[in-house]
Design an enzyme around this catalytic site. Structure first.
Site, PDB file in Angstrom:
ATOM      1  N   LEU A  53       0.861  -1.176   0.000  1.00 65.24           N
ATOM      2  CA  LEU A  53       0.000   0.000   0.000  1.00 65.24           C
ATOM      3  C   LEU A  53       0.895   1.223   0.000  1.00 65.24           C
ATOM      4  CD1 LEU A  53      -2.690  -0.828   2.736  1.00 65.24           C
ATOM      5  CD2 LEU A  53      -2.920  -1.079   0.261  1.00 65.24           C
ATOM      6  N   ASP A  54       0.421   2.309  -0.577  1.00 62.93           N
ATOM      7  CA  ASP A  54       1.146   3.567  -0.485  1.00 62.93           C
ATOM      8  C   ASP A  54       1.341   3.940   0.981  1.00 62.93           C
ATOM      9  OD1 ASP A  54       1.034   3.737  -3.235  1.00 62.93           O
ATOM     10  OD2 ASP A  54      -0.621   5.170  -3.268  1.00 62.93           O
ATOM     11  N   MET A  55       2.405   4.663   1.258  1.00 65.73           N
ATOM     12  CA  MET A  55       2.696   5.094   2.620  1.00 65.73           C
ATOM     13  C   MET A  55       1.506   5.820   3.257  1.00 65.73           C
ATOM     14  SD  MET A  55       5.824   7.557   3.823  1.00 65.73           S
ATOM     15  CE  MET A  55       6.039   8.088   5.524  1.00 65.73           C
ATOM     16  N   THR A  57      -1.647   5.487   2.598  1.00 66.26           N
ATOM     17  CA  THR A  57      -2.871   4.680   2.657  1.00 66.26           C
ATOM     18  C   THR A  57      -2.830   3.756   3.858  1.00 66.26           C
ATOM     19  OG1 THR A  57      -2.965   4.700   0.238  1.00 66.26           O
ATOM     20  CG2 THR A  57      -4.307   3.052   1.357  1.00 66.26           C
ATOM     21  N   ARG A 157      -5.906   6.692  -6.859  1.00 65.12           N
ATOM     22  CA  ARG A 157      -5.698   8.129  -6.751  1.00 65.12           C
ATOM     23  C   ARG A 157      -5.788   8.803  -8.122  1.00 65.12           C
ATOM     24  NH1 ARG A 157      -0.589   7.979  -2.538  1.00 65.12           N
ATOM     25  NH2 ARG A 157      -0.895  10.233  -2.419  1.00 65.12           N
TER      26      ARG A 157
END
Length: 212
Positions: A53-55, A57, A157
């Site tokens: 996951l993105d940082m 998120t 996003r």
């Protein structure tokens, strides 16, 4: 190092609930070594990353235990046998129809602005399903359910930005107003569903969204 709470733990895999602001894997520099994978290794020495996951998120992350299970789960992701659901709060009031809509827009790296991505006709096929959970009229925002059918970097996003409804708090893709309207990226990985590679039983895990 902070102890992790496993939503699920068995000899083959782990399901963890990542907080917003924590990297999944180490970054460059001493200040970026604390991450989900390092914390997991401290508790489960055989833990291995399968997806990220993105940082910014928060939410559910599936990890393998051992190399064989990492390969099996990696193949399940590659074959799109792992389903993932998210929730997000986006700018603008979208109609509550009860129906799922589809964003079908190929994505490619925005090379001059890496690591950003962009919609590009020559990019990789990318699809996201979305549906309105409820409208937040007082905030001129909408709370969405999301299901990515592909797994591109920053897909949710960029796709939401492409239809004119950036995720609130998005410091990469949102404009200044969208960034100011939330203390964090309002994106959470809410559920995971897949067949256990060891015995084939279907598993589903859920995490309560930490924002409203």
């Amino acid at each position: 190092m902070t102890t992790l709470h496993a939503i699920h733990e068995d000899p083959h895999l782990l399901v963890l609930d990542k907080p917003a602001g924590l990297l999944c894997v180490p970054g460059r520099g001493e200040d970026k070594q604390d991450c989900l994978s390092a914390r997991a290794l401290a508790q489960w020495p055989d833990a291995r990353i399968v997806h990220r996951l993105d940082m910014a998120t928060s939410g559910l992350v599936l990890m393998a235990r051992g190399a064989a299970m990492q390969r099996a789960l990696g193949e399940a992701f590659a074959q799109r046998h792992v389903r993932k659901g998210y929730e997000a709060i986006v700018d603008g009031l979208l109609p509550v129809t009860g129906e799922w809509a589809l964003i079908d827009a190929p994505l490619a790296a925005d090379w001059p602005r890496r690591p950003l991505q962009k919609v590009d006709a020559g990019g990789k096929p990318s699809q996201t399903r979305w549906r309105v959970k409820h409208r937040l009229a007082d905030r001129h925002a909408s709370h969405l359910w999301l299901e990515p059918l592909t797994g591109r970097s920053h897909q949710l996003r960029v796709h939401l930005l492409s239809i004119g409804h950036p995720i609130l708090g998005d410091t990469l893709y949102g404009d200044e107003e969208a960034q100011r309207r939330a203390p964090r990226l309002m994106l959470h990985a809410t559920w995971l569903e897949f067949a256990h590679p060891a015995d084939g039983r279907m598993l589903r895990f859920e995490s309560l969204v930490p924002f409203a």
